[in-house]
Design an enzyme around this catalytic site. Structure first.
Site, PDB file in Angstrom:
ATOM      1  CB  CYS A 110      -0.926   0.013   1.198  1.00 53.12           C
ATOM      2  SG  CYS A 110      -1.583  -1.604   1.595  1.00 53.12           S
ATOM      3  CD  GLU A 263       7.699  -3.286   8.472  1.00 57.47           C
ATOM      4  OE1 GLU A 263       7.728  -4.309   9.194  1.00 57.47           O
ATOM      5  OE2 GLU A 263       6.671  -2.896   7.880  1.00 57.47           O
ATOM      6  CG  HIS A 298       0.219   4.910   4.132  1.00 56.89           C
ATOM      7  ND1 HIS A 298      -0.048   3.766   3.410  1.00 56.89           N
ATOM      8  CD2 HIS A 298       1.177   4.552   5.019  1.00 56.89           C
ATOM      9  CE1 HIS A 298       0.721   2.784   3.844  1.00 56.89           C
ATOM     10  NE2 HIS A 298       1.453   3.230   4.833  1.00 56.89           N
ATOM     11  CB  CYS A 304      -4.439  -3.397   5.907  1.00 54.57           C
ATOM     12  SG  CYS A 304      -3.359  -2.603   7.124  1.00 54.57           S
ATOM     13  CD  GLU A 452       3.148  -2.015   9.226  1.00 54.23           C
ATOM     14  OE1 GLU A 452       2.627  -3.142   9.319  1.00 54.23           O
ATOM     15  OE2 GLU A 452       3.630  -1.573   8.175  1.00 54.23           O
TER      16      GLU A 452
HETATM   17 FE1  SF4 Z   1      -0.626  -2.012   3.590  1.00 53.34          FE
HETATM   18 FE2  SF4 Z   1      -1.412  -2.207   6.053  1.00 53.34          FE
HETATM   19 FE3  SF4 Z   1       0.959  -3.199   5.382  1.00 53.34          FE
HETATM   20 FE4  SF4 Z   1       0.658  -0.571   5.475  1.00 53.34          FE
HETATM   21  S1  SF4 Z   1       0.457  -1.993   7.206  1.00 53.34           S
HETATM   22  S2  SF4 Z   1       1.573  -1.737   3.766  1.00 53.34           S
HETATM   23  S3  SF4 Z   1      -1.463  -0.326   4.833  1.00 53.34           S
HETATM   24  S4  SF4 Z   1      -1.009  -3.922   4.668  1.00 53.34           S
HETATM   25 FE    FE Z   2       3.022   0.903   6.936  1.00 56.85          FE
END
Ligand code: SF4
Ligand code: FE
Length: 509
Positions: A110, A263, A298, A304, A452
């Site tokens: 995303c 990450e 975002h 999500c 996160e």
């Molecule tokens: Fe996508 Fe959620 Fe991962 Fe961010 S935390 S990249 S919004 S799946």
């Molecule tokens: Fe993120």
């Protein structure tokens, strides 16, 4: 092996995608050593599987997870689409919830989607002001990405050094990614980006400034696209709680054997960006607009977590059933509470998309007040949902013996006997469910579901600042003063008056 950045075959399936990542010359470090092939590393692979799911979903549910590209006329991932109406924004959220449900983790795609949706309108407005040609360049870049159906990562978060100092004031100037050299062919950049979601699993990344910049920060005002295997880039993999369980070879103790997030820290040492891939170079006054637009997209992408929450609520309900207590009233009530919290996240995110509006470029952007509200919920509610899941799981979620013990010829029998809940439920199933709850609240996927949720797309205070800026207190005070009789104004004046900001969008019909 062809470089991923020059591949011309279009990626269609999850398997195509996984194959496209093989054989790249990436410099990835994990546990103090270079990783030979990230695709086959047991710690890294689950994160690749999660991203591969975005391709498989596009095939299984094309209306949900793909679009016809306006650039190539072919079907591409919805993650590569620039939204041109509110429905596009809403469909992004629906796709995100579904992928959260299917993977139980962060599927990593995303950030890039939200980055280029914001860049589409920001480059357009920069060109209008400065007579530059970033927007056309950017569209050419997107067309190239659409042709191969690539994964684009967005790289925003600089390491930032002393937080009280602007980029140009830092003792070490590399604390924010910056241009170190300009030539007639492009620029060279040096610096580091932290917490980069899915960066190793991307084909290209777009680097962007992380905050508002001033006139003295011109060299930090750089936006550009870079193939992830470009020379001068080093990746240092982020450890996750319990990550080495993936190296033990079992399938139970990992909790979620197939999927995980990713990450890494990305270090840039004089990395070259050719002119055709530069979308901002020195226009420091547009950095704040870019960051604000990116966060508007975002922060509502964090719906999500409602999909991931669905998995955790399901695990809590399943474990209660395995314990023989699905109908006990306080257990049902806790599941209701978890659902209420989870739907609150979804509700604010999807509302932010429904209330999307058109920018000058024609691209649609979501409502920032509701997007920030969504993300602010996400900094709290998954923790409470996780607490309730652990409550329903019982202490075993943290004291369960290992998979090896379960499979031991002697003690395994004892464990199967004494760890049994309901007579007709195999002990192993109960252990799997408890491990999944552990995974999502204490283990690898707690990184995505909890921490996160706290810090991704900006820590809680960042949302409070945005909410504070947009809350229109003068307007609200006027409402109170009219209704209380402090000022005399006709209510009908309020009904017909022209509004701005958030309330303009609230009442737009
Ligand atoms: Fe996508 Fe959620 Fe991962 Fe961010 S935390 S990249 S919004 S799946
Ligand atoms: Fe993120």
């Amino acid at each position: 092996m062809i470089s991923n950045s020059t591949q011309t075959d279009k990626i269609q399936t999850g398997e195509d995608y996984i194959n496209s990542l093989r054989g790249r010359s990436l410099k990835v470090y994990l546990f103090g050593a270079m990783v030979e092939e990230p695709v086959d590393h047991p710690i890294i692979r689950p994160s690749i599987n999660a991203l591969a799911k975005t391709y498989d979903l596009a095939i299984a549910a094309p209306e949900l997870a793909s679009v016809i590209s306006p650039f190539t006329g072919e079907r591409v991932s919805r993650f590569l689409h620039v939204c041109t109406d509110a429905k596009d924004l809403v469909l992004q959220n629906k796709m995100q919830r579904k992928l959260g449900q299917l993977t139980g983790t962060c599927f990593q795609r995303c950030v890039g989607m939200d980055a280029f949706n914001s860049l589409y309108s920001v480059t357009f407005e920069m060109d209008k002001k400065y007579n530059t040609s970033y927007h056309e360049r950017f569209k050419d870049f997107l067309t190239k990405m659409h042709r191969s159906n690539f994964v684009i990562g967005g790289a925003m978060t600089d390491v930032k050094g002393d937080r009280s100092l602007a980029p140009h004031q830092q003792v070490d100037q590399d604390m924010f990614l910056r241009i170190t050299k300009r030539t007639d062919k492009g620029v060279y950049v040096t610096g580091a980006k932290a917490h980069q979601t899915g960066c190793i699993n991307s084909h290209w990344m777009v680097v962007m400034p992380t905050m508002r910049l001033g006139e003295n920060d011109k060299d930090f005002a750089i936006v550009g696209a870079i193939p992830v295997d470009a020379s001068g880039i080093t990746y240092i993999y982020g450890r996750q709680s319990c990550d080495t369980r993936a190296m033990e070879g079992g399938t139970i103790d990992v909790g979620n054997v197939k999927y995980g997030g990713q990450e890494a820290m990305v270090i840039f040492e004089d990395v070259f960006i050719p002119t055709e891939y530069i979308f901002m170079d020195g226009e420091f006054d547009f950095a704040a607009m870019l960051v604000e637009r990116f966060t508007a997209y975002h922060r509502r992408s964090y719906v999500c977590k409602s999909g991931v929450g669905d998995v955790l609520i399901g695990a809590a309900a399943a474990v209660a059933e395995m314990n023989g207590v699905p109908k006990v009233s306080h257990i049902k009530d806790k599941l209701v509470e978890m659902t209420h919290l989870n739907e609150t996240i979804y509700a604010t995110g999807i509302a932010s998309s429904h209330q999307g509006y058109e920018t000058k470029s024609g691209a649609f952007i979501c409502d920032s007040m509701l997007s920030n509200t969504c993300k602010h919920h996400v900094t709290k509610m998954p923790y409470e949902i996780g607490r309730l899941a652990q409550d329903l799981a019982g202490g075993l979620v943290a004291t369960l013996p290992s998979e090896q013990d379960l499979n031991h010829p002697e003690i395994g029998k004892l464990l199967r006997k004494y760890l049994k809940g309901k007579a007709d439920v195999p002990t192993e199933d109960r252990m799997r469910m408890l491990r999944l709850i552990e995974n999502m609240t204490l283990g690898r996927n707690a990184v995505g579901y909890l921490t996160e949720s706290m810090h991704g797309a900006g820590s809680p205070q960042a949302q409070r600042i945005q909410i504070g800026r947009a809350m229109q207190l003068e307007y609200k005070k006027r409402l109170a003063k009219i209704i209380s009789g402090v000022i005399e104004e006709e209510e009908k004046d309020l009904v017909v008056e022209e509004l701005s900001g958030y309330f303009e969008r609230v009442f737009k019909i």
